[in-house]
Write a protein that holds these residues in place. Structure first.
Motif, mmCIF file in Angstrom:
data_model
loop_
_atom_site.group_PDB
_atom_site.id
_atom_site.type_symbol
_atom_site.label_atom_id
_atom_site.label_comp_id
_atom_site.label_asym_id
_atom_site.label_seq_id
_atom_site.Cartn_x
_atom_site.Cartn_y
_atom_site.Cartn_z
ATOM 1 N N VAL A 1 10.424 -3.786 -8.570
ATOM 2 C CA VAL A 1 10.002 -4.572 -9.735
ATOM 3 C C VAL A 1 9.020 -5.653 -9.307
ATOM 4 O O VAL A 1 8.006 -5.887 -9.990
ATOM 5 C CB VAL A 1 11.221 -5.162 -10.482
ATOM 6 C CG1 VAL A 1 10.801 -6.235 -11.476
ATOM 7 C CG2 VAL A 1 11.998 -4.052 -11.183
ATOM 8 N N TYR A 2 9.273 -6.308 -8.181
ATOM 9 C CA TYR A 2 8.356 -7.342 -7.699
ATOM 10 C C TYR A 2 6.939 -6.781 -7.572
ATOM 11 O O TYR A 2 5.968 -7.410 -7.987
ATOM 12 C CB TYR A 2 8.832 -7.893 -6.349
ATOM 13 C CG TYR A 2 7.867 -8.900 -5.770
ATOM 14 C CD1 TYR A 2 7.914 -10.226 -6.172
ATOM 15 C CD2 TYR A 2 6.888 -8.514 -4.864
ATOM 16 C CE1 TYR A 2 7.004 -11.151 -5.670
ATOM 17 C CE2 TYR A 2 5.981 -9.429 -4.356
ATOM 18 C CZ TYR A 2 6.043 -10.742 -4.758
ATOM 19 O OH TYR A 2 5.136 -11.649 -4.274
ATOM 20 N N ILE A 3 6.842 -5.589 -6.996
ATOM 21 C CA ILE A 3 5.529 -4.972 -6.789
ATOM 22 C C ILE A 3 4.936 -4.480 -8.109
ATOM 23 O O ILE A 3 3.777 -4.764 -8.427
ATOM 24 C CB ILE A 3 5.633 -3.828 -5.764
ATOM 25 C CG1 ILE A 3 5.966 -4.404 -4.378
ATOM 26 C CG2 ILE A 3 4.340 -3.004 -5.719
ATOM 27 C CD1 ILE A 3 6.366 -3.371 -3.347
ATOM 28 N N ARG B 1 -3.654 1.986 9.942
ATOM 29 C CA ARG B 1 -3.989 0.774 9.178
ATOM 30 C C ARG B 1 -3.229 0.747 7.861
ATOM 31 O O ARG B 1 -2.702 -0.291 7.444
ATOM 32 C CB ARG B 1 -5.499 0.726 8.912
ATOM 33 C CG ARG B 1 -5.923 -0.338 7.924
ATOM 34 C CD ARG B 1 -6.347 -1.625 8.599
ATOM 35 N NE ARG B 1 -6.452 -2.745 7.679
ATOM 36 C CZ ARG B 1 -7.456 -2.977 6.856
ATOM 37 N NH1 ARG B 1 -8.499 -2.173 6.821
ATOM 38 N NH2 ARG B 1 -7.446 -4.043 6.062
ATOM 39 N N ALA B 2 -3.155 1.903 7.197
ATOM 40 C CA ALA B 2 -2.439 1.994 5.928
ATOM 41 C C ALA B 2 -0.959 1.660 6.129
ATOM 42 O O ALA B 2 -0.374 0.914 5.333
ATOM 43 C CB ALA B 2 -2.606 3.380 5.318
ATOM 44 N N ALA B 3 -0.359 2.188 7.180
ATOM 45 C CA ALA B 3 1.058 1.903 7.449
ATOM 46 C C ALA B 3 1.277 0.410 7.658
ATOM 47 O O ALA B 3 2.263 -0.158 7.172
ATOM 48 C CB ALA B 3 1.534 2.696 8.659
ATOM 49 N N SER B 4 0.356 -0.216 8.354
ATOM 50 C CA SER B 4 0.454 -1.660 8.585
ATOM 51 C C SER B 4 0.369 -2.436 7.273
ATOM 52 O O SER B 4 1.152 -3.364 7.034
ATOM 53 C CB SER B 4 -0.662 -2.100 9.536
ATOM 54 O OG SER B 4 -0.647 -3.491 9.702
ATOM 55 N N GLU B 5 -0.569 -2.061 6.411
ATOM 56 C CA GLU B 5 -0.730 -2.755 5.129
ATOM 57 C C GLU B 5 0.450 -2.496 4.193
ATOM 58 O O GLU B 5 0.897 -3.402 3.475
ATOM 59 C CB GLU B 5 -2.043 -2.339 4.465
ATOM 60 C CG GLU B 5 -3.265 -2.867 5.186
ATOM 61 C CD GLU B 5 -3.326 -4.385 5.238
ATOM 62 O OE1 GLU B 5 -2.966 -5.046 4.236
ATOM 63 O OE2 GLU B 5 -3.710 -4.918 6.296
ATOM 64 N N ILE B 6 0.957 -1.275 4.191
ATOM 65 C CA ILE B 6 2.141 -0.964 3.373
ATOM 66 C C ILE B 6 3.310 -1.825 3.839
ATOM 67 O O ILE B 6 4.029 -2.415 3.028
ATOM 68 C CB ILE B 6 2.479 0.537 3.448
ATOM 69 C CG1 ILE B 6 1.417 1.351 2.704
ATOM 70 C CG2 ILE B 6 3.869 0.813 2.885
ATOM 71 C CD1 ILE B 6 1.486 2.850 2.969
ATOM 72 N N GLY B 7 3.492 -1.916 5.152
ATOM 73 C CA GLY B 7 4.558 -2.756 5.702
ATOM 74 C C GLY B 7 4.401 -4.211 5.317
ATOM 75 O O GLY B 7 5.383 -4.894 4.986
ATOM 76 N N ARG B 8 3.160 -4.706 5.333
ATOM 77 C CA ARG B 8 2.898 -6.092 4.948
ATOM 78 C C ARG B 8 3.279 -6.333 3.491
ATOM 79 O O ARG B 8 3.926 -7.333 3.152
ATOM 80 C CB ARG B 8 1.422 -6.429 5.176
ATOM 81 C CG ARG B 8 1.059 -7.878 4.886
ATOM 82 C CD ARG B 8 -0.448 -8.106 4.957
ATOM 83 N NE ARG B 8 -1.192 -7.278 4.017
ATOM 84 C CZ ARG B 8 -1.238 -7.476 2.690
ATOM 85 N NH1 ARG B 8 -0.578 -8.466 2.141
ATOM 86 N NH2 ARG B 8 -1.956 -6.669 1.910
ATOM 87 N N ILE B 9 2.893 -5.396 2.618
ATOM 88 C CA ILE B 9 3.224 -5.538 1.192
ATOM 89 C C ILE B 9 4.733 -5.511 0.980
ATOM 90 O O ILE B 9 5.288 -6.332 0.240
ATOM 91 C CB ILE B 9 2.527 -4.431 0.363
ATOM 92 C CG1 ILE B 9 1.015 -4.670 0.337
ATOM 93 C CG2 ILE B 9 3.090 -4.379 -1.059
ATOM 94 C CD1 ILE B 9 0.214 -3.499 -0.213
ATOM 95 N N LEU B 10 5.407 -4.588 1.642
ATOM 96 C CA LEU B 10 6.861 -4.497 1.488
ATOM 97 C C LEU B 10 7.563 -5.722 2.065
ATOM 98 O O LEU B 10 8.531 -6.217 1.478
ATOM 99 C CB LEU B 10 7.380 -3.209 2.121
ATOM 100 C CG LEU B 10 6.949 -1.925 1.418
ATOM 101 C CD1 LEU B 10 7.407 -0.702 2.206
ATOM 102 C CD2 LEU B 10 7.464 -1.877 -0.011
ATOM 103 N N ASP B 11 7.088 -6.208 3.215
ATOM 104 C CA ASP B 11 7.673 -7.425 3.791
ATOM 105 C C ASP B 11 7.499 -8.602 2.835
ATOM 106 O O ASP B 11 8.424 -9.408 2.641
ATOM 107 C CB ASP B 11 7.032 -7.755 5.140
ATOM 108 C CG ASP B 11 7.482 -6.831 6.255
ATOM 109 O OD1 ASP B 11 8.471 -6.079 6.085
ATOM 110 O OD2 ASP B 11 6.826 -6.855 7.327
#
Length: 118
Positions: free
Chosen positions: A68-70, A97-107
Motif C-alpha cells: 500500500v505504501y508503494i 542495477r535494477a535489483a539494487s534500485e528495487i531493494g532501495r525502494i522496498l527498504d
C-alpha cells in the motif's frame, strides 16, 4: 472507486497496519489486487491457526502495508514497475542495477511503515 493524485502527492494517507484498514486501502487504490489480498489473508490465517503462531498474520500485514505504501504513490509504483521490467529484460549490468534500485525502494517502504526489511 480509484483515486488520483495531484502533483506527486499520495493517493491516500498511509493507513494503519491493520487488516481492515489495509483492505480498505487496497480497495481504493488497487482494486484488482483485492482477490490476492483475500487469498493471502486466508492462507496466513490458516497457517496461524495450524501453528498457533501469529507470525504468518504479522508477515501478511507487513507485506501489504509495504504494498500500500508503494501503490498509493504513483511515481514510486511506476518506478518500481520500471525497475522490475529492467531486471527481466536487461543485460546483466542492467539487472544488477535494477535489483539494487528495487531493494532501495522496498527498504524505503519497509522503513516508512515501520517493519524491518528482510
Amino acid at each position: 472507486m480509484t483515486y488520483t493524485s495531484s502533483a506527486g502527492q499520495p493517493l491516500i494517507p498511509q493507513p494503519p497496519a491493520t487488516v481492515a484498514a489495509l483492505r480498505q486501502a487496497v480497495r481504493q487504490i488497487a482494486p484488482a489486487a483485492l482477490p490476492a489480498f483475500t487469498r493471502e489473508l486466508d492462507l496466513a490465517a490458516d497457517q496461524s491457526r495450524q501453528g498457533s503462531d501469529l507470525a504468518p498474520l504479522q508477515r501478511f500485514v507487513a507485506q501489504w502495508a509495504v504494498y500500500v505504501y508503494i501503490e498509493r504513490q504513483p511515481h514510486l509504483s511506476a518506478s518500481l514497475r520500471g525497475w522490475e521490467e529492467n531486471a527481466e529484460t536487461g543485460d546483466a549490468a542492467q539487472a544488477q542495477r535494477a535489483a539494487s534500485e528495487i531493494g532501495r525502494i522496498l527498504d524505503q517502504a519497509h522503513a516508512a511503515v515501520g517493519v524491518p526489511s528482510r
